[in-house]
Design an enzyme around this catalytic site. Structure first.
Site, mmCIF file in Angstrom:
data_model
loop_
_atom_site.group_PDB
_atom_site.id
_atom_site.type_symbol
_atom_site.label_atom_id
_atom_site.label_comp_id
_atom_site.label_asym_id
_atom_site.label_seq_id
_atom_site.Cartn_x
_atom_site.Cartn_y
_atom_site.Cartn_z
ATOM 1 N N HIS A 1 1.911 -2.681 3.968
ATOM 2 C CA HIS A 1 2.136 -4.110 3.784
ATOM 3 C C HIS A 1 1.647 -4.845 5.019
ATOM 4 O O HIS A 1 1.754 -4.331 6.128
ATOM 5 C CB HIS A 1 3.635 -4.395 3.575
ATOM 6 C CG HIS A 1 3.901 -5.709 2.930
ATOM 7 N ND1 HIS A 1 3.996 -6.874 3.653
ATOM 8 C CD2 HIS A 1 4.060 -6.044 1.628
ATOM 9 C CE1 HIS A 1 4.213 -7.872 2.814
ATOM 10 N NE2 HIS A 1 4.250 -7.400 1.582
ATOM 11 N N ASP B 1 5.749 -2.554 -4.974
ATOM 12 C CA ASP B 1 4.960 -2.104 -6.127
ATOM 13 C C ASP B 1 5.043 -0.598 -6.385
ATOM 14 O O ASP B 1 4.558 -0.148 -7.416
ATOM 15 C CB ASP B 1 3.483 -2.490 -5.930
ATOM 16 C CG ASP B 1 3.230 -3.954 -6.251
ATOM 17 O OD1 ASP B 1 3.931 -4.495 -7.107
ATOM 18 O OD2 ASP B 1 2.324 -4.547 -5.632
HETATM 19 N N1 ACO Z 1 -2.305 4.326 2.068
HETATM 20 C C1 ACO Z 1 -2.901 4.935 3.114
HETATM 21 N N2 ACO Z 1 -3.275 4.285 4.247
HETATM 22 C C2 ACO Z 1 -3.016 2.983 4.315
HETATM 23 C C3 ACO Z 1 -2.363 2.294 3.274
HETATM 24 C C4 ACO Z 1 -2.018 3.022 2.121
HETATM 25 N N3 ACO Z 1 -1.426 2.406 1.090
HETATM 26 N N4 ACO Z 1 -2.231 1.002 3.620
HETATM 27 C C5 ACO Z 1 -2.767 0.880 4.833
HETATM 28 N N5 ACO Z 1 -3.252 2.080 5.258
HETATM 29 C C6 ACO Z 1 -3.935 2.358 6.519
HETATM 30 C C7 ACO Z 1 -5.392 1.908 6.442
HETATM 31 O O1 ACO Z 1 -6.225 2.932 5.950
HETATM 32 C C8 ACO Z 1 -5.665 1.580 7.894
HETATM 33 O O2 ACO Z 1 -5.832 2.793 8.597
HETATM 34 P P1 ACO Z 1 -6.784 2.914 9.886
HETATM 35 O O3 ACO Z 1 -6.151 2.015 10.905
HETATM 36 O O4 ACO Z 1 -6.720 4.337 10.223
HETATM 37 O O5 ACO Z 1 -8.117 2.411 9.434
HETATM 38 C C9 ACO Z 1 -4.342 0.955 8.363
HETATM 39 O O6 ACO Z 1 -3.344 1.533 7.527
HETATM 40 C C10 ACO Z 1 -4.302 -0.560 8.226
HETATM 41 O O7 ACO Z 1 -4.607 -0.887 6.864
HETATM 42 P P2 ACO Z 1 -5.177 -2.290 6.423
HETATM 43 O O8 ACO Z 1 -5.555 -2.185 4.992
HETATM 44 O O9 ACO Z 1 -6.235 -2.733 7.373
HETATM 45 O O10 ACO Z 1 -3.903 -3.186 6.665
HETATM 46 P P3 ACO Z 1 -3.588 -4.577 5.972
HETATM 47 O O11 ACO Z 1 -2.496 -5.209 6.701
HETATM 48 O O12 ACO Z 1 -4.832 -5.362 5.800
HETATM 49 O O13 ACO Z 1 -3.174 -4.080 4.516
HETATM 50 C C11 ACO Z 1 -2.341 -3.757 2.418
HETATM 51 C C12 ACO Z 1 -2.066 -4.348 3.801
HETATM 52 C C13 ACO Z 1 -3.594 -4.428 1.835
HETATM 53 C C14 ACO Z 1 -1.168 -4.053 1.514
HETATM 54 C C15 ACO Z 1 -2.561 -2.232 2.533
HETATM 55 O O14 ACO Z 1 -1.449 -1.602 3.087
HETATM 56 C C16 ACO Z 1 -2.926 -1.614 1.192
HETATM 57 O O15 ACO Z 1 -4.087 -1.668 0.781
HETATM 58 N N6 ACO Z 1 -1.921 -1.017 0.484
HETATM 59 C C17 ACO Z 1 -2.154 -0.481 -0.826
HETATM 60 C C18 ACO Z 1 -2.142 -1.598 -1.872
HETATM 61 C C19 ACO Z 1 -0.748 -2.128 -2.125
HETATM 62 O O16 ACO Z 1 0.189 -1.384 -2.288
HETATM 63 N N7 ACO Z 1 -0.648 -3.456 -2.207
HETATM 64 C C20 ACO Z 1 0.606 -4.141 -2.519
HETATM 65 C C21 ACO Z 1 1.191 -4.789 -1.305
HETATM 66 S S1 ACO Z 1 2.756 -5.549 -1.702
HETATM 67 C C22 ACO Z 1 2.338 -6.900 -2.625
HETATM 68 O O17 ACO Z 1 1.319 -7.498 -2.427
HETATM 69 C C23 ACO Z 1 3.199 -7.300 -3.704
#
Ligand code: ACO
Length: 386
Positions: free
Chosen positions: A265, A322
């Site tokens: 998140h 989610d």
């Molecule tokens: N699984 C594995 N690794 C993850 C996940 C995940 N679900 N989420 C983040 N990471 C890792 C990324 O790979 C990244 O790793 P790195 O630093 O080694 O490159 C690091 O964590 C940061 O991730 P970002 O995507 O850059 O972080 P951001 O704050 O932009 O992302 C987000 C937040 C988009 C929600 C992300 O965690 C994600 O894509 N999660 C999966 C989708 C999801 O569940 N969305 C629902 C969110 S709740 C809602 O909106 C209702």
């Protein structure tokens, strides 16, 4: 500014405040959430979707009479005009449920008794109540039309969650299932300036009408990085297939740098408090449900354990709202492609409340992007270009 020429760019607007609000507070470090000052745990335990919607829109909890009138208004707005139902039927099977919802919501002014643009805050709240009730009715009808082609109108003896199930299935739900959906809806009702709420406000800040603003919110909610993650998380559970495959699947996905949907998140770097409430439901439905639900539940709990051990404390990646929804919705009898539309219906009070709050001191949202391309390139006539 980093120096005289290059601004500091906050990619994804991470860490940027764009307005003040009294609607919702998210404490991402501690994993806490409040609507209008009330903790999500106390609301999930004691309140209902209708009461929480009232709280979010009006700013305070209703008394018995106010809640009764509010609930009746919402339920009556769940009844749909025959022409609107025909529109849904015309789109059924040609688009995903979330795309039908987006299209129908943008067409809603054609079926509204109100003027499209209200000026007074009271009128705007009335319009918001109509929108929330209508979207709930539309989502249930999209599901019902896809299921058996039928429209069932709302039953005035049921609340919003009960009516969603009634309109979807054509029969009254039992209390337990209805309450479960009620809590799921209130947990999704509001969440500060997430992507869809921000998108709503950006559209509304141009003084476009509320229907346009809410349609923009629905567009943003659809994506798998936001509200669409609930459907993708269930897809993953289906792909895992058997609880004993869970750890191997997750291990390989992480090795392949794949994201596990329903985890992580932008704001929470601790356990999402909404996910905690939903996880407790999972433990409740683990026994006595269908084999499919039991399988999803077992997979979800094993995946969560592994992800928390691997990425929780170390990377701040925890389950979000989610992740656990899929098994619970499946238990309730909600089909997968209705998960995100249902999320939209649940979030509609939050979208409306933020829009109304922002309009009280509106400022066009227009950030800057830093141009780093070339300038003053000589124009070459087309016939001289290679
Ligand atoms: N699984 C594995 N690794 C993850 C996940 C995940 N679900 N989420 C983040 N990471 C890792 C990324 O790979 C990244 O790793 P790195 O630093 O080694 O490159 C690091 O964590 C940061 O991730 P970002 O995507 O850059 O972080 P951001 O704050 O932009 O992302 C987000 C937040 C988009 C929600 C992300 O965690 C994600 O894509 N999660 C999966 C989708 C999801 O569940 N969305 C629902 C969110 S709740 C809602 O909106 C209702």
């Amino acid at each position: 500014m980093a120096d005289n020429t290059t601004p500091t760019i906050m990619k994804g607007l991470e860490g940027v405040y764009f307005t003040e609000t009294k609607i919702c507070k998210v404490d991402g470090a501690k994993g806490r959430l409040w609507y209008r000052g009330y903790s999500i745990e106390s609301l999930a335990k004691n309140s209902s979707f209708e009461e929480v919607s009232y709280l979010i829109l009006y700013g305070s909890l209703p008394n018995v009479d106010a809640l009764g009138a509010f609930r009746n208004k919402l339920v009556s707005c769940m009844a749909l005009d025959g022409k609107l139902v025909d529109l849904i039927k015309g789109l059924n099977g040609k688009m995903a449920a979330m795309d039908i919802l987006r299209t129908i919501v943008s067409a809603m002014p054609a079926f509204s008794e109100k003027k499209v643009f209200q000026n007074e805050n009271d009128e705007r709240i009335e319009e918001a109540i109509e929108i929330v009730g209508r979207i709930c009715g539309i989502v249930a009808t999209i599901g019902a039309v896809s299921k058996n082609g039928n429209y069932t109108g709302p039953d005035s003896t049921l609340g919003v969650a009960g009516n969603i199930l009634y309109m979807l299935n054509g029969k009254k739900p039992d209390e337990k299932t209805s309450r479960m959906l009620d809590v799921m809806m209130l947990l999704h009702a509001e969440h500060s300036s997430n992507a869809s709420t921000f998108c709503t406000i950006v559209a509304g800040s141009t003084l476009a009408d509320i229907y346009s603003a809410i349609t923009a919110g629905i567009c943003a909610l659809k994506g798998p990085l936001h509200g669409g993650a609930d459907e993708k998380a269930l897809d993953m559970m289906k792909a895992i297939g058997s609880p004993d495959n869970t750890e191997k699947y997750i291990e390989e996905a992480l090795e392949g740098k794949k994201k596990i949907m329903g985890f992580g998140h932008r704001v929470y770097k601790a356990y999402d408090p909404r996910a905690k409430v939903i996880k407790a439901y999972l433990e409740d439905i683990q026994n006595g449900s269908t084999l499919e639900v039991q399988t999803f539940t077992a997979i979800a709990l094993r995946a969560e354990k592994m992800m928390v051990e691997k990425l929780g404390e170390t990377k701040g990646i925890w389950p979000n709202v989610d992740f656990f929804s899929g098994p619970v919705y499946t238990y309730i009898g909600i089909p997968k492609d209705l998960f995100t539309p249902l999320f939209a219906a649940s979030r509609s009070p939050g979208w409306c409340a933020h829009m109304l709050e922002y309009w009280q001191d509106n400022k066009l949202i227009r950030p800057l992007d830093y141009y780093n391309g070339q300038l003053d390139i000589p124009y070459v006539p087309i016939e001289q270009r290679k």
